[in-house]
Design a protein around this motif. Sequence first.
Motif, PDB file in Angstrom:
ATOM      1  N   ILE A   1       0.797  -1.143   0.022  1.00 31.58           N
ATOM      2  CA  ILE A   1      -0.045  -0.057   0.089  1.00 31.58           C
ATOM      3  C   ILE A   1       0.981   1.321  -0.056  1.00 31.58           C
ATOM      4  CG2 ILE A   1      -0.088  -0.010   2.474  1.00 31.58           C
ATOM      5  CD1 ILE A   1      -3.219   0.942   1.941  1.00 31.58           C
ATOM      6  N   ARG A   2       0.404   2.233  -0.563  1.00 34.51           N
ATOM      7  CA  ARG A   2       1.330   3.608  -0.821  1.00 34.51           C
ATOM      8  C   ARG A   2       1.112   4.263   0.793  1.00 34.51           C
ATOM      9  NH1 ARG A   2      -0.492   4.593  -6.577  1.00 34.51           N
ATOM     10  NH2 ARG A   2       1.270   4.030  -7.691  1.00 34.51           N
ATOM     11  N   ASN A   3       2.347   4.923   1.166  1.00 31.20           N
ATOM     12  CA  ASN A   3       2.335   5.470   2.246  1.00 31.20           C
ATOM     13  C   ASN A   3       1.794   7.074   2.033  1.00 31.20           C
ATOM     14  OD1 ASN A   3       3.255   7.109   4.562  1.00 31.20           O
ATOM     15  ND2 ASN A   3       5.391   7.248   3.907  1.00 31.20           N
TER      16      ASN A   3
ATOM     17  N   LEU B   1       1.197   7.371  16.227  1.00 32.20           N
ATOM     18  CA  LEU B   1       0.074   7.269  15.933  1.00 32.20           C
ATOM     19  C   LEU B   1      -0.474   6.011  14.888  1.00 32.20           C
ATOM     20  CD1 LEU B   1      -0.202  10.918  14.559  1.00 32.20           C
ATOM     21  CD2 LEU B   1      -0.265  10.130  16.934  1.00 32.20           C
ATOM     22  N   SER B   2      -1.781   5.892  14.974  1.00 29.34           N
ATOM     23  CA  SER B   2      -2.438   4.829  14.240  1.00 29.34           C
ATOM     24  C   SER B   2      -1.749   4.838  12.885  1.00 29.34           C
ATOM     25  CB  SER B   2      -3.832   4.716  14.252  1.00 29.34           C
ATOM     26  OG  SER B   2      -4.282   3.941  13.281  1.00 29.34           O
ATOM     27  N   GLY B   3      -1.831   3.612  12.078  1.00 31.81           N
ATOM     28  CA  GLY B   3      -1.323   3.481  10.757  1.00 31.81           C
ATOM     29  C   GLY B   3      -2.537   3.935   9.811  1.00 31.81           C
ATOM     30  N   ASN B   4      -3.810   3.796  10.414  1.00 31.71           N
ATOM     31  CA  ASN B   4      -4.766   3.898   9.434  1.00 31.71           C
ATOM     32  C   ASN B   4      -4.896   5.443   9.181  1.00 31.71           C
ATOM     33  OD1 ASN B   4      -6.718   1.848   8.640  1.00 31.71           O
ATOM     34  ND2 ASN B   4      -7.235   1.378  10.672  1.00 31.71           N
ATOM     35  N   PRO B   5      -4.972   5.903   7.752  1.00 28.03           N
ATOM     36  CA  PRO B   5      -4.838   7.409   7.565  1.00 28.03           C
ATOM     37  C   PRO B   5      -5.654   8.399   8.393  1.00 28.03           C
ATOM     38  CG  PRO B   5      -4.732   5.779   5.684  1.00 28.03           C
ATOM     39  CD  PRO B   5      -5.035   5.304   6.782  1.00 28.03           C
ATOM     40  N   VAL B   6      -7.074   8.045   8.436  1.00 29.27           N
ATOM     41  CA  VAL B   6      -8.032   8.984   8.966  1.00 29.27           C
ATOM     42  C   VAL B   6      -7.843   8.883  10.506  1.00 29.27           C
ATOM     43  CG1 VAL B   6     -10.438   9.637   9.301  1.00 29.27           C
ATOM     44  CG2 VAL B   6      -9.724   8.589   7.321  1.00 29.27           C
TER      45      VAL B   6
HETATM   46  N1  LIG Z   1      -7.175  -7.482  17.630  1.00 27.14           N
HETATM   47  C1  LIG Z   1      -7.126  -5.924  17.380  1.00 27.14           C
HETATM   48  N2  LIG Z   1      -7.034  -5.679  16.333  1.00 27.14           N
HETATM   49  C2  LIG Z   1      -6.993  -4.153  15.973  1.00 27.14           C
HETATM   50  C3  LIG Z   1      -7.506  -3.269  17.107  1.00 27.14           C
HETATM   51  C4  LIG Z   1      -7.822  -3.939  18.531  1.00 27.14           C
HETATM   52  O1  LIG Z   1      -8.283  -3.149  19.404  1.00 27.14           O
HETATM   53  N3  LIG Z   1      -7.708  -5.034  18.396  1.00 27.14           N
HETATM   54  N4  LIG Z   1      -7.607  -2.026  16.711  1.00 27.14           N
HETATM   55  C5  LIG Z   1      -7.913  -1.744  15.226  1.00 27.14           C
HETATM   56  C6  LIG Z   1      -7.710  -0.323  15.095  1.00 27.14           C
HETATM   57  S1  LIG Z   1      -8.970   0.636  15.518  1.00 27.14           S
HETATM   58  C7  LIG Z   1      -7.032   0.446  14.327  1.00 27.14           C
HETATM   59  S2  LIG Z   1      -6.991   2.101  13.988  1.00 27.14           S
HETATM   60  C8  LIG Z   1      -5.882  -0.280  13.761  1.00 27.14           C
HETATM   61  C9  LIG Z   1      -4.514   0.446  13.982  1.00 27.14           C
HETATM   62  O2  LIG Z   1      -3.452  -0.343  13.758  1.00 27.14           O
HETATM   63  P1  LIG Z   1      -2.022   0.149  13.908  1.00 27.14           P
HETATM   64  O3  LIG Z   1      -2.079   1.656  14.335  1.00 27.14           O
HETATM   65  O4  LIG Z   1      -0.960  -0.760  14.431  1.00 27.14           O
HETATM   66  O5  LIG Z   1      -1.689   0.606  12.229  1.00 27.14           O
HETATM   67  P2  LIG Z   1      -1.139  -0.698  11.472  1.00 27.14           P
HETATM   68  O6  LIG Z   1      -1.628  -2.189  11.562  1.00 27.14           O
HETATM   69  O7  LIG Z   1       0.242  -0.684  11.079  1.00 27.14           O
HETATM   70  O8  LIG Z   1      -1.924  -0.380   9.954  1.00 27.14           O
HETATM   71  C10 LIG Z   1      -3.501  -0.128  10.007  1.00 27.14           C
HETATM   72  C11 LIG Z   1      -3.870  -0.020   8.614  1.00 27.14           C
HETATM   73  O9  LIG Z   1      -3.218   1.271   7.926  1.00 27.14           O
HETATM   74  C12 LIG Z   1      -2.331   1.125   6.771  1.00 27.14           C
HETATM   75  N5  LIG Z   1      -1.103   1.845   6.959  1.00 27.14           N
HETATM   76  C13 LIG Z   1      -0.359   1.922   8.014  1.00 27.14           C
HETATM   77  N6  LIG Z   1       0.735   2.896   7.758  1.00 27.14           N
HETATM   78  C14 LIG Z   1       0.027   3.641   6.706  1.00 27.14           C
HETATM   79  C15 LIG Z   1       0.564   4.721   5.971  1.00 27.14           C
HETATM   80  N7  LIG Z   1       1.837   5.359   6.218  1.00 27.14           N
HETATM   81  N8  LIG Z   1      -0.155   5.179   4.825  1.00 27.14           N
HETATM   82  C16 LIG Z   1      -1.225   4.380   4.496  1.00 27.14           C
HETATM   83  N9  LIG Z   1      -1.734   3.598   5.227  1.00 27.14           N
HETATM   84  C17 LIG Z   1      -1.071   3.050   6.196  1.00 27.14           C
HETATM   85  C18 LIG Z   1      -1.857  -0.215   6.984  1.00 27.14           C
HETATM   86  O10 LIG Z   1      -1.503  -0.907   5.701  1.00 27.14           O
HETATM   87  C19 LIG Z   1      -3.202  -0.894   7.716  1.00 27.14           C
HETATM   88  O11 LIG Z   1      -4.176  -1.115   6.745  1.00 27.14           O
HETATM   89  O12 LIG Z   1      -5.667  -1.608  14.275  1.00 27.14           O
HETATM   90  C20 LIG Z   1      -7.139  -2.360  14.451  1.00 27.14           C
HETATM   91  N10 LIG Z   1      -6.827  -3.622  14.787  1.00 27.14           N
END
Ligand SMILES: Nc1nc2c(c(=O)[nH]1)N[C@H]1C(S)=C(S)[C@@H](COP(=O)(O)OP(=O)(O)OC[C@H]3O[C@@H](n4cnc5c(N)ncnc54)[C@H](O)[C@@H]3O)O[C@H]1N2
Length: 391
Positions: free
Chosen positions: A192-194, A289-294
């Motif tokens: 996925i693109r950053n 911060l969370s990875g999810n963009p929003v």
């Molecule tokens: N078992 C559980 N799973 C999850 C929970 C939970 O409580 N229990 N919380 C969910 C929630 S709410 C969120 S929000 C996400 C947050 O996860 P992370 O902050 O650890 O982020 P990642 O897993 O690394 O990525 C999430 C998502 O975002 C995309 N991503 C990451 N970095 C980027 C970037 N720089 N640009 C664009 N997109 C990005 C990544 O590919 C994932 O799709 O966790 C849930 N899970």
Amino acid sequence: MRKYKDALQIIIDQAETLPSESVSLMHAYHRVLAEGVCIDMDMPPFNKSAMDGYACRKKDLNNTLTLVETIYAGKKPEYNIGENQCAKIMTGAVVPDGADCVFMIEDAEVIDENHVRCTNIHTKSNISLRGEDAQSGDLLLPASTMLEARHMPLLAMAGKSTVQVYRQPQVAIIASGTELVEPHETPMPFQIRNSNSSQLLAQLQQLNINGHYKGIIKDDGTQLIEQISIALQENDVLILTGGVSVGEYDLIPDTLQNLGYEIIVYKTAIQPGKPMVFAKKGKSYCFGLSGNPVSSFIQFELYTRPFLSALMGHPYKPKELMLPLNTDFSRKKDARLLFAPAIINESSEVVPLEFHGSAHINGLSNAQVLFEIPIGVKELKNGDLVNVRCL
Ligand SMILES: Nc1nc2c(c(=O)[nH]1)N[C@H]1C(S)=C(S)[C@@H](COP(=O)(O)OP(=O)(O)OC[C@H]3O[C@@H](n4cnc5c(N)ncnc54)[C@H](O)[C@@H]3O)O[C@H]1N2
Ligand code: MOO
């Protein structure tokens, strides 16, 4: 899990204001004043004509007046105005002593080269009185003011060619995630693109902070430790995205702890954006911060922006309003404070946008505001007032 306002207070309380420095007035935009600024003279500094016209005594307005001089802006008047006398005067010029009124050129009948009459005896005074805006010594701008364009003329009027402002924090950004590639790359089917880094850099720029982008780091403990510790050494604040939740490869909280950082806040009851780490070691700070963009966008707005503002000595207050919803709204879960994107229509009503959650960046992109649905509330009715936060 901490509630939004509690977590915000805890985070802000950790901010130690940075030292101050002197900058030129021309480069002071969006810096935070470290000193109160007082005016060193009255404003206006003299009785000033507000119109192009003739300065005379009000009681002579019915009479033919003899012209004694012409006063342009920047010229010192040479004569006092006596009975049935006037001076031709330009906007911004000093009103001569003796005159208590300026009638406009449009209200003047020129009789000959040296005589004039006012045709409107109900004319206003058209004089801005010395000191009517501010008096010498008045505080114009208190310390902690974030300097906006509208503050600049006050600094200039107060003679501040340099101003004492708080130093801006050095802020680094790192995107963590093995799935990430940069925007110029074509992702493989599992990549996925950053998008977070450019968004966060822009959010920093809104605070006049030029962030330092350090690239993408894979979900690899050794690389994370190495790169994060370098970024933390070189900067006051590090903003990471991704890897903060509970998955096997969510390594950020442990990495920070291994580097000796104390986790001050972990997870808050907001939606989107529940997973987030705020960690600290001395005067070095890190937001995971969370990875999810929003989610990362909203976490920055809710937590990082007020924190960075506090480092710069400014108590940040978002622009918030209570406005009516223009439709019914419902959600399934009510355990978190929801921030949902919306626009405001011409009747000042909140119109929710279609929004699928924390990855729906195009749902957020049209938003003018985020409106709040409090914890414990699943349904809102058309017309209910909601708290709206301007973006
Ligand atoms: N078992 C559980 N799973 C999850 C929970 C939970 O409580 N229990 N919380 C969910 C929630 S709410 C969120 S929000 C996400 C947050 O996860 P992370 O902050 O650890 O982020 P990642 O897993 O690394 O990525 C999430 C998502 O975002 C995309 N991503 C990451 N970095 C980027 C970037 N720089 N640009 C664009 N997109 C990005 C990544 O590919 C994932 O799709 O966790 C849930 N899970
Ligand atoms: O808290 Mo997460 O950001 O809902 O999806």
